[in-house]
Write an enzyme that holds these catalytic residues in place. Structure first.
Site, PDB file in Angstrom:
ATOM      1  N   ASP A   1      27.427  18.379  -1.047  1.00  0.00           N
ATOM      2  CA  ASP A   1      27.967  17.189  -0.378  1.00  0.00           C
ATOM      3  C   ASP A   1      27.792  17.367   1.345  1.00  0.00           C
ATOM      4  O   ASP A   1      28.840  16.951   2.020  1.00  0.00           O
ATOM      5  CB  ASP A   1      29.496  16.761  -0.863  1.00  0.00           C
ATOM      6  CG  ASP A   1      29.417  16.251  -2.077  1.00  0.00           C
ATOM      7  OD1 ASP A   1      28.652  16.265  -2.754  1.00  0.00           O
ATOM      8  OD2 ASP A   1      30.549  16.030  -2.594  1.00  0.00           O
TER       9      ASP A   1
ATOM     10  N   LYS B   1      26.848  12.049  -7.655  1.00  0.00           N
ATOM     11  CA  LYS B   1      27.914  12.300  -8.330  1.00  0.00           C
ATOM     12  C   LYS B   1      29.264  11.406  -8.013  1.00  0.00           C
ATOM     13  O   LYS B   1      29.524  11.327  -6.560  1.00  0.00           O
ATOM     14  CB  LYS B   1      28.224  13.893  -8.291  1.00  0.00           C
ATOM     15  CG  LYS B   1      28.646  14.138  -6.743  1.00  0.00           C
ATOM     16  CD  LYS B   1      29.280  15.605  -6.885  1.00  0.00           C
ATOM     17  CE  LYS B   1      29.938  16.310  -5.767  1.00  0.00           C
ATOM     18  NZ  LYS B   1      31.033  15.684  -5.401  1.00  0.00           N
TER      19      LYS B   1
ATOM     20  N   CYS C   1      35.557  19.081  -2.961  1.00  0.00           N
ATOM     21  CA  CYS C   1      34.582  18.997  -4.056  1.00  0.00           C
ATOM     22  C   CYS C   1      33.972  20.254  -4.557  1.00  0.00           C
ATOM     23  O   CYS C   1      33.657  20.561  -5.612  1.00  0.00           O
ATOM     24  CB  CYS C   1      33.232  18.064  -3.378  1.00  0.00           C
ATOM     25  SG  CYS C   1      33.837  16.354  -3.478  1.00  0.00           S
TER      26      CYS C   1
HETATM   27  N1  TIU Z   1      32.742  16.351  -1.062  1.00  0.00           N
HETATM   28  C1  TIU Z   1      34.124  16.347  -0.895  1.00  0.00           C
HETATM   29  O1  TIU Z   1      34.818  17.301  -0.527  1.00  0.00           O
HETATM   30  N2  TIU Z   1      34.854  15.071  -0.765  1.00  0.00           N
HETATM   31  C2  TIU Z   1      36.098  14.558  -0.357  1.00  0.00           C
HETATM   32  O2  TIU Z   1      36.558  13.430  -0.319  1.00  0.00           O
HETATM   33  N3  TIU Z   1      36.546  15.519   0.501  1.00  0.00           N
HETATM   34  C3  TIU Z   1      37.617  15.449   1.382  1.00  0.00           C
HETATM   35  O3  TIU Z   1      38.229  16.890   1.794  1.00  0.00           O
HETATM   36  N4  TIU Z   1      38.290  14.607   1.567  1.00  0.00           N
END
Ligand code: TIU
Length: 251
Positions: A31, A136, A169
């Protein structure tokens, strides 16, 4: 596949050395999207200081180059929902900012929606043609995706992890992978959190109790392991004894 891709690399990791062969290892880059790293995206809407994640970008870039040089395969992920939100559970939609929610129009397009500008991987880390990108809907990359099938189909047994955020994530995906039987290592400087104390806590937590979830190591240790793969270690399998660790680290 050249001979180097089949050699065993030994990483000076915590809580003890991590052994992997490039051929059976995949780097999972989680991500690294504008929605989390740049102003005006999902991370910022949640009230976070997104500049804290920027320092991971160069380390992830270096790690990606290293892996490409040494034939470690790579999968990128993106957290994203369909524009009609049919893959977004109501519970996820309800949380967060009071008025600006997933799917609403933000500064970089609709927030956390596949195909919007904010949902793209940051340009510095753009996947190369041929590299897999998993889209995802959850925090974990195994949930509602074909990631496990893909890895098993490719004969992958070991995973290196990088990306953001460490405690959301990245951690979720590494735990999912561990339960599925993969040997997992999180690259310490190639991951970041909006809350630095959480990052440190997660690193400790993952490798506690003899590596209950897996290993952690800095990028420099992965680099030394790959650039300095030792022929004496070739063919070594399993958890080394203290004596073997000492010997191998001295290789
Ligand atoms: N990719 C991921 O970690 N999504 C989140 O929403 N992370 C946060 O720390 N909010």
């Amino acid at each position: 596949m050249n001979a180097a891709a089949r050699e065993v690399a030994v990483v000076k990791a915590k809580p003890y050395p991590f052994f992997f062969t490039p051929k059976t290892t995949t780097l999972i880059v989680i991500d690294m999207q504008r929605d989390f790293i740049e102003h005006g995206g999902f991370g910022a809407v949640l009230g976070n200081d997104v500049s804290l994640l920027a320092k991971a970008v160069q380390a992830v870039k270096d790690l990606m180059s290293l892996c490409r040089r040494h034939q470690v395969s790579m999968i990128h992920t993106r957290e994203a929902h369909r524009a009609d939100l049919s893959d977004c559970p109501p519970a996820k939609l309800r949380r967060g900012h009071a008025t600006l929610r997933i799917g609403d129009a933000g500064a970089m397009g609709c927030i956390l929606i596949d195909g919007e500008t904010g949902n793209e991987i940051v340009p510095e880390l753009a996947p190369l043609p041929g590299e897999t990108v998993i889209v995802k809907p959850g925090k974990g990359a195994f949930y509602a995706t074909l990631l496990d099938d893909l890895l098993r189909g490719r004969g992958i047994t070991h995973l290196l992890f990088a990306g953001v955020t460490t405690e959301v994530c990245v951690q979720t995906t590494m735990r999912e992978a561990n339960d599925r039987g993969y040997e997992c290592l999180l690259v310490e400087d190639a991951t970041e959190s909006y809350i630095p104390a959480y990052k440190l806590a997660i690193l400790e937590m993952l490798r506690a109790q003899g590596g209950i979830i897996g290993w952690t190591a800095p990028l420099a240790a992965i680099s030394s392991a790959l650039e300095g793969t030792c022929r004496r270690c070739v063919g070594y399998r399993g958890r080394p004894s203290e004596e073997q660790c000492r010997r191998m680290n001295g290789c």
